[in-house]
Design an enzyme around this catalytic site. Structure first.
Site, PDB file in Angstrom:
ATOM      1  N   THR A 117       0.801  -1.180   0.515  1.00  0.00           N
ATOM      2  CA  THR A 117      -0.199  -0.261  -0.246  1.00  0.00           C
ATOM      3  C   THR A 117       0.988   1.484   0.071  1.00  0.00           C
ATOM      4  O   THR A 117       2.292   0.766   0.429  1.00  0.00           O
ATOM      5  CB  THR A 117      -0.325   0.009   1.754  1.00  0.00           C
ATOM      6  N   TYR A 141      -2.019   0.143   9.952  1.00  0.00           N
ATOM      7  CA  TYR A 141      -1.692  -0.501   8.422  1.00  0.00           C
ATOM      8  C   TYR A 141      -0.495   0.041   7.953  1.00  0.00           C
ATOM      9  O   TYR A 141      -0.128  -0.873   7.411  1.00  0.00           O
ATOM     10  CB  TYR A 141      -3.395   0.910   8.047  1.00  0.00           C
TER      11      TYR A 141
END
Length: 327
Positions: A117, A141
């Protein structure tokens, strides 16, 4: 026909990847615990329910199907949730990935494609990010994904596990043929939230912040069509099949769309107005996040042909009107 293990194959991106893998002449074996995925989305190969925290179950599935490659999409991905419960993200995303990576090594699987990501880059506002940009994640995250990248580097050095890492930004759209699509509960992504507002499934779409230093005052983000995205994963698998070295690629368009751009384009696609509430900025939202993808285009031959607002909103709208999953 060779098998490819798709971890997280019942989720939004994973289900589209399973279709692409099938269309490419392989059998996708979906491995998913259904915590955020949907069994209804498993249409293109066998389904093996299991959790990445259960190493014995991973080994069982690998021994049964003998995949030649692994595509790893399975992860928790809500930034706010990761800040509230970082242990959940480190346990699920990192320990689960470590189990899968160790299982791959033990089974002599030497092609591993990892869904990372842009959140690994952290808060780098108003710059075009590329693969050499400094990684400094600001939430659990992004940090958990960065940790998995580190694990892959270490396992290549020690065990020769060759891998491709894809870091990508906002994924949007749906399968144009309507077999799979985007459906989250709860929903947090802009385009499906907007379509819910058009349909009356929510009162309005909230725009968080209208005073950013952008042409229309709203945040700018880089959007990639989900079908373009999964095409890159097939190219990554071919890259490894051809004996190429492990690599990292950003997947973006190199330009971005503001929230108002997305809303304005939706009107031409759906012929409906979007009810809007203008809200305050959210903590942590950057003005502009855009990814350079010149490396993926030059080296992989990747071409994001559907990553325009007309295609992304149009495909999502067709799915939104007809396709929903149920537990």
């Amino acid at each position: 026909m060779d098998n490819v293990l798709v971890a997280g194959g019942a989720g939004y991106i994973g289900s589209h990847a399973c279709k692409a893998v099938s269309n490419a002449g392989f059998t996708p074996v979906c491995f998913d615990n259904l915590s955020t995925g949907w069994e209804d989305a498993v249409k293109f190969g066998p389904f093996e329910q299991g959790d990445l925290l259960d190493r014995a179950r991973i080994d069982e599935v690998i021994a049964k199907h003998k995949p030649i490659a692994i595509m790893h999409f399975a992860a928790l991905s809500q930034v706010g949730e990761s800040m509230d419960d970082p242990g959940l993200y480190w346990r699920t995303n990192v320990l689960g990935s470590l189990n899968l990576i160790e299982a791959a090594v033990d089974a002599h699987i030497n092609k591993f494609i990892f869904s990372s990501t842009c959140a690994t880059y952290g808060d780098q506002d108003n710059v075009v990010l590329d693969e050499d940009s400094v990684q400094q994640p600001i939430n659990a995250y992004g940090a958990s994904k960065r940790a998995v990248e580190n694990i892959l580097y270490d396992f290549e050095r020690r065990f020769g596990l060759r891998h491709v890492i894809f870091r990508y930004f906002n994924v949007a759209g749906a399968d144009p043929e309507g077999e799979v699509g985007e459906f989250h509960q709860p929903e947090t992504h802009l385009i499906p939230l907007m379509l819910d507002a058009i349909d009356g499934k929510r009162d309005a779409l909230t725009i968080y912040g209208t005073d950013y230093e952008t042409p229309d005052g709203t945040c700018v983000r880089d959007y990639v069509h989900v079908c373009d995205l999964v095409d890159a994963h097939l190219l990554g698998m071919q890259w490894l099949t051809d004996g190429r070295p492990s690599a990292v690629f950003n997947l973006g368009t190199g330009s971005g769309f503001s929230v108002r751009d997305v809303v304005d384009h939706s009107k031409s696609v759906t012929n409906k107005e979007v009810p809007i509430i203008e809200g305050a900025r959210r903590a942590g939202d950057c003005t502009q996040l855009v990814s350079g993808s010149s490396k993926a285009e030059a080296e992989l031959g990747w071409k994001p042909t559907r990553s325009n607002l007309k295609s992304m909103i149009g495909d999502a709208w067709r799915w939104h009107q007809t396709g929903h999953y149920s537990k």
